[in-house]
Design a protein around this motif. Structure first.
Motif, PDB file in Angstrom:
ATOM      1  N   LEU A 184     -41.188 -59.903 -26.729  1.00 44.34           N
ATOM      2  CA  LEU A 184     -39.962 -60.881 -26.335  1.00 44.34           C
ATOM      3  C   LEU A 184     -39.461 -60.382 -25.035  1.00 44.34           C
ATOM      4  N   ASP A 185     -38.862 -58.893 -25.049  1.00 44.02           N
ATOM      5  CA  ASP A 185     -38.135 -58.469 -23.892  1.00 44.02           C
ATOM      6  C   ASP A 185     -39.175 -57.554 -23.321  1.00 44.02           C
ATOM      7  N   GLU A 186     -40.157 -58.147 -22.478  1.00 49.88           N
ATOM      8  CA  GLU A 186     -41.357 -57.155 -21.773  1.00 49.88           C
ATOM      9  C   GLU A 186     -40.692 -56.558 -20.697  1.00 49.88           C
ATOM     10  N   GLU A 187     -39.627 -57.170 -19.960  1.00 53.26           N
ATOM     11  CA  GLU A 187     -39.162 -56.379 -18.772  1.00 53.26           C
ATOM     12  C   GLU A 187     -38.355 -55.019 -18.992  1.00 53.26           C
ATOM     13  N   ASN A 188     -37.721 -55.056 -20.314  1.00 50.96           N
ATOM     14  CA  ASN A 188     -36.989 -53.906 -20.670  1.00 50.96           C
ATOM     15  C   ASN A 188     -37.782 -52.798 -21.490  1.00 50.96           C
ATOM     16  N   GLU A 189     -38.990 -53.162 -21.931  1.00 50.67           N
ATOM     17  CA  GLU A 189     -39.943 -52.515 -22.654  1.00 50.67           C
ATOM     18  C   GLU A 189     -40.240 -51.067 -22.125  1.00 50.67           C
ATOM     19  N   PRO A 190     -40.001 -49.919 -22.481  1.00 48.85           N
ATOM     20  CA  PRO A 190     -40.603 -48.550 -21.953  1.00 48.85           C
ATOM     21  C   PRO A 190     -42.040 -48.510 -21.763  1.00 48.85           C
ATOM     22  N   GLU A 191     -42.466 -47.665 -20.773  1.00 53.34           N
ATOM     23  CA  GLU A 191     -43.933 -47.690 -20.200  1.00 53.34           C
ATOM     24  C   GLU A 191     -44.478 -46.613 -21.242  1.00 53.34           C
ATOM     25  N   SER A 192     -45.662 -46.771 -21.631  1.00 49.74           N
ATOM     26  CA  SER A 192     -46.095 -45.824 -22.391  1.00 49.74           C
ATOM     27  C   SER A 192     -46.830 -44.718 -21.666  1.00 49.74           C
ATOM     28  N   LYS A 193     -46.454 -43.463 -22.144  1.00 52.10           N
ATOM     29  CA  LYS A 193     -46.892 -42.211 -20.902  1.00 52.10           C
ATOM     30  C   LYS A 193     -47.935 -41.414 -22.038  1.00 52.10           C
ATOM     31  N   ASN A 194     -48.748 -40.859 -21.205  1.00 55.18           N
ATOM     32  CA  ASN A 194     -49.711 -39.740 -21.696  1.00 55.18           C
ATOM     33  C   ASN A 194     -48.954 -38.574 -22.156  1.00 55.18           C
ATOM     34  N   VAL A 195     -48.659 -38.115 -23.390  1.00 54.86           N
ATOM     35  CA  VAL A 195     -47.837 -37.306 -23.692  1.00 54.86           C
ATOM     36  C   VAL A 195     -48.757 -36.207 -24.460  1.00 54.86           C
ATOM     37  N   GLY A 196     -50.068 -36.382 -24.359  1.00 54.44           N
ATOM     38  CA  GLY A 196     -50.616 -35.192 -24.851  1.00 54.44           C
ATOM     39  C   GLY A 196     -51.636 -35.664 -26.034  1.00 54.44           C
ATOM     40  N   PHE A 197     -52.333 -34.571 -26.644  1.00 51.55           N
ATOM     41  CA  PHE A 197     -53.450 -34.990 -27.634  1.00 51.55           C
ATOM     42  C   PHE A 197     -52.528 -35.370 -28.915  1.00 51.55           C
ATOM     43  N   PHE A 198     -51.577 -34.794 -29.385  1.00 51.29           N
ATOM     44  CA  PHE A 198     -50.851 -34.908 -30.395  1.00 51.29           C
ATOM     45  C   PHE A 198     -49.950 -35.940 -30.568  1.00 51.29           C
ATOM     46  N   SER A 199     -49.784 -36.728 -29.495  1.00 51.03           N
ATOM     47  CA  SER A 199     -48.707 -37.838 -29.742  1.00 51.03           C
ATOM     48  C   SER A 199     -49.132 -39.078 -30.771  1.00 51.03           C
ATOM     49  N   TYR A 208     -62.105 -37.034 -27.506  1.00 54.24           N
ATOM     50  CA  TYR A 208     -61.816 -38.783 -27.421  1.00 54.24           C
ATOM     51  C   TYR A 208     -60.439 -38.815 -26.947  1.00 54.24           C
ATOM     52  N   THR A 209     -59.460 -38.322 -27.485  1.00 56.51           N
ATOM     53  CA  THR A 209     -58.064 -38.469 -27.144  1.00 56.51           C
ATOM     54  C   THR A 209     -57.720 -38.087 -25.524  1.00 56.51           C
ATOM     55  N   PHE A 210     -58.734 -36.956 -25.312  1.00 53.36           N
ATOM     56  CA  PHE A 210     -58.689 -36.431 -23.791  1.00 53.36           C
ATOM     57  C   PHE A 210     -59.434 -37.583 -22.820  1.00 53.36           C
ATOM     58  N   ILE A 211     -60.429 -38.219 -23.287  1.00 49.18           N
ATOM     59  CA  ILE A 211     -61.300 -39.072 -22.410  1.00 49.18           C
ATOM     60  C   ILE A 211     -60.284 -40.507 -22.217  1.00 49.18           C
ATOM     61  N   VAL A 212     -59.751 -41.037 -23.407  1.00 50.74           N
ATOM     62  CA  VAL A 212     -58.757 -42.196 -23.279  1.00 50.74           C
ATOM     63  C   VAL A 212     -57.375 -41.647 -22.464  1.00 50.74           C
ATOM     64  N   ARG A 231     -49.706 -48.622 -26.512  1.00 53.79           N
ATOM     65  CA  ARG A 231     -50.780 -48.299 -26.159  1.00 53.79           C
ATOM     66  C   ARG A 231     -51.492 -46.881 -26.858  1.00 53.79           C
ATOM     67  N   ASP A 232     -50.222 -45.882 -27.189  1.00 55.16           N
ATOM     68  CA  ASP A 232     -50.480 -44.651 -27.694  1.00 55.16           C
ATOM     69  C   ASP A 232     -50.913 -44.843 -28.947  1.00 55.16           C
ATOM     70  N   VAL A 233     -50.530 -45.862 -29.894  1.00 49.43           N
ATOM     71  CA  VAL A 233     -50.856 -46.077 -31.301  1.00 49.43           C
ATOM     72  C   VAL A 233     -52.372 -46.696 -31.259  1.00 49.43           C
ATOM     73  N   LYS A 234     -52.735 -47.582 -30.219  1.00 48.70           N
ATOM     74  CA  LYS A 234     -53.924 -48.424 -30.099  1.00 48.70           C
ATOM     75  C   LYS A 234     -55.093 -47.383 -29.773  1.00 48.70           C
ATOM     76  N   TYR A 235     -54.853 -46.482 -28.993  1.00 43.11           N
ATOM     77  CA  TYR A 235     -55.803 -45.354 -28.742  1.00 43.11           C
ATOM     78  C   TYR A 235     -55.784 -44.232 -29.387  1.00 43.11           C
ATOM     79  N   LYS A 236     -54.452 -43.319 -29.374  1.00 46.44           N
ATOM     80  CA  LYS A 236     -54.445 -42.130 -30.002  1.00 46.44           C
ATOM     81  C   LYS A 236     -54.205 -41.850 -31.116  1.00 46.44           C
ATOM     82  N   SER A 237     -52.977 -42.828 -31.800  1.00 48.53           N
ATOM     83  CA  SER A 237     -53.086 -42.941 -33.262  1.00 48.53           C
ATOM     84  C   SER A 237     -54.309 -43.565 -33.951  1.00 48.53           C
ATOM     85  N   LYS A 238     -54.922 -44.298 -33.488  1.00 44.41           N
ATOM     86  CA  LYS A 238     -56.148 -45.077 -33.971  1.00 44.41           C
ATOM     87  C   LYS A 238     -57.228 -44.111 -34.071  1.00 44.41           C
TER      88      LYS A 238
END
Length: 440
Positions: A223-238, A73-77, A371-378
């Motif tokens: 609130l500070d959307e412009e300075n928010e770091p992008e979510s990266k795909n850092v592997g299965f165990f993120s 599942y984490t591979f697919i997402v 996004r990592d929490v929504k998809y991978k942690s979840k």
């Protein structure tokens, strides 16, 4: 007229919210309609081919099966964006379901000798089907929603989800009652109906992404959307790292785990009472459908009149605290009673309130996360973490499952701890949304 009814029950939708949640509600109707008959069929086949005393072992087996499932599942997402992951999962499960429909057809025609092996295999498959559909669907919903609209729209989604479960559970219950001699011949048809519903589920998902305005699909904004770091795909165990390193996400993990522990204790009690009360496999099959219908009726009614009302009237934190208190009452009833309909009614109320009150509130908790929490942690929480909890509670059932009062006492103690943790997580959620920051 329809708009007035929707506003009265779920609240006043803004802009394109109504269209978005209408499509998502249709999708949930089809998805749960596909899942619930398989869930009932799983229990029926398992009790009649293996036996209820082996149910804790089946829960333990699920822990080892769900590890590769979680990785898949984490591979697919990780490689597919949003809705495309749902399409991929739907296609994969449709092929597997069709294979089991053929296997059940052979079994009902006396061409499979090892019935116990079929019972174990179908139990594992149905369990996998549930976790690979519900978790990614809600991750998708959370990703395109924000807290204010969730209080309105999630109640609508949950209502249609339970209505789907009620509709197709009732339909298959009628089919099973058509003839006591041929009820087993309906099993392949039940599975193929789930295949059709699962494939149809992808249509409203596609419509959501291509018909709803893009500004209604952006989800939670900090609130500070412009300075928010992008979510990266850092592997299965993120996903695991986010759980361990963040108290809020760890709190969701604990709340989910407690729910699974108590649910497993209650389910085992119902399993044992059914097997002891009925010696006829057909009567067990019918009672499981009656039990499922009882759950769906309660859940559908509460989803219609209670889910959005309680979230909007009392808030997320109050709903989180109220559920374990209600669950403790239901556990007490199942632990101190031997009357099958009394036990089933209390267990049905506990499960129904989980679907229509606890789960939608728990899904809201994921909205202000990355996004990592929504998809991978979840995924790790809903798939692996919940199965690990079932493993622990199944071991408990093996030791004290035949002593209902002792098992009930353990469950009530957990409910007390659950209430305390729910208050802490709920407070963090409200503070996070108020400050418009993101967790994880």
């Amino acid at each position: 007229m329809i708009a007035r009814v929707i506003s009265a029950v779920w609240g006043q939708f803004k802009g394109d919210e109504a269209r978005k949640f209408a499509y998502l509600s249709i999708a949930s109707f089809l998805l749960v309609g596909a899942q619930w008959p398989l869930h009932i069929l799983r229990d029926s086949i398992f009790i009649n081919t293996v036996g209820s005393l082996s149910q804790p072992t089946a829960k333990i087996m699920a822990l080892f099966i769900c590890l590769p499932v979680t990785l898949l599942y984490t591979f697919i997402v990780g490689i597919f964006p949003k809705e495309k992951a749902l399409y991929c999962i739907a296609a994969l499960l449709s092929v597997l379901s069709a294979g089991f429909a053929w296997t059940l057809y052979l079994w009902t025609h006396g061409q499979i000798a090892n019935q116990a092996l079929l019972g174990w295999a179908f139990y594992a498959f149905s369990d996998t089907f549930s976790v690979l559909t519900v978790a990614p669907f809600w991750a998708f919903v959370n990703d395109i929603s924000y807290p204010g609209e969730a209080k309105r729209g999630y109640g609508m989604i949950v209502f249609f989800a339970q209505l789907g479960g009620l509709t197709f559970t009732a339909l298959n219950s009628v089919l099973s009652r058509y003839s006591a001699a041929s009820y087993s011949s309906q099993m392949p048809f039940i599975v193929m109906t789930s295949v059709a519903l699962l494939l149809a589920f992808t249509i409203p998902i596609w419509k959501t992404m291509h018909v709803v305005r893009s500004q209604n699909l952006t989800g939670y904004k900090v609130l500070d959307e412009e300075n928010e770091p992008e979510s990266k795909n850092v592997g299965f165990f993120s996903g695991i790292r986010a759980i361990v390193s963040n108290p809020y996400v760890l709190g969701i993990f604990v709340l989910t785990s407690f729910q699974e522990v108590l649910s497993t204790i209650i389910s085992y009690r119902v399993f044992r009472v059914i097997e002891i009360t009925y010696s006829n496999p057909y009567m067990r099959h019918l009672f499981l459908f009656d039990y499922a219908l009882m759950i769906q009726v309660i859940a559908t009614g509460f989803a219609l009149f209670g889910t959005s009302f309680f979230q909007q009237r009392f808030g997320i934190r109050a709903c989180m605290i109220g559920y374990p208190i209600l669950l403790a009452v239901c556990v007490s009833i199942t632990s101190f009673s031997t009357a099958i309909y009394f036990v089933a009614a209390a267990a049905a109320a506990a499960k129904a309130l989980n679907f229509s009150l606890n789960k939608p509130v728990r899904e809201v908790l994921y909205i202000p996360t990355s996004r990592d929490v929504k998809y991978k942690s979840k995924a790790w929480i809903e798939i692996f973490g919940s199965r690990m909890s079932k493993f622990g509670s199944s071991m408990l059932n093996k030791k004290i499952g035949e002593i209902p009062m002792l098992a009930g006492s353990v469950a009530i103690a957990l409910a007390v701890v659950w209430t305390f943790i729910a208050e802490k997580v709920g407070t963090t959620y409200h503070r996070t949304v108020s400050d418009r920051v993101r967790i994880g």
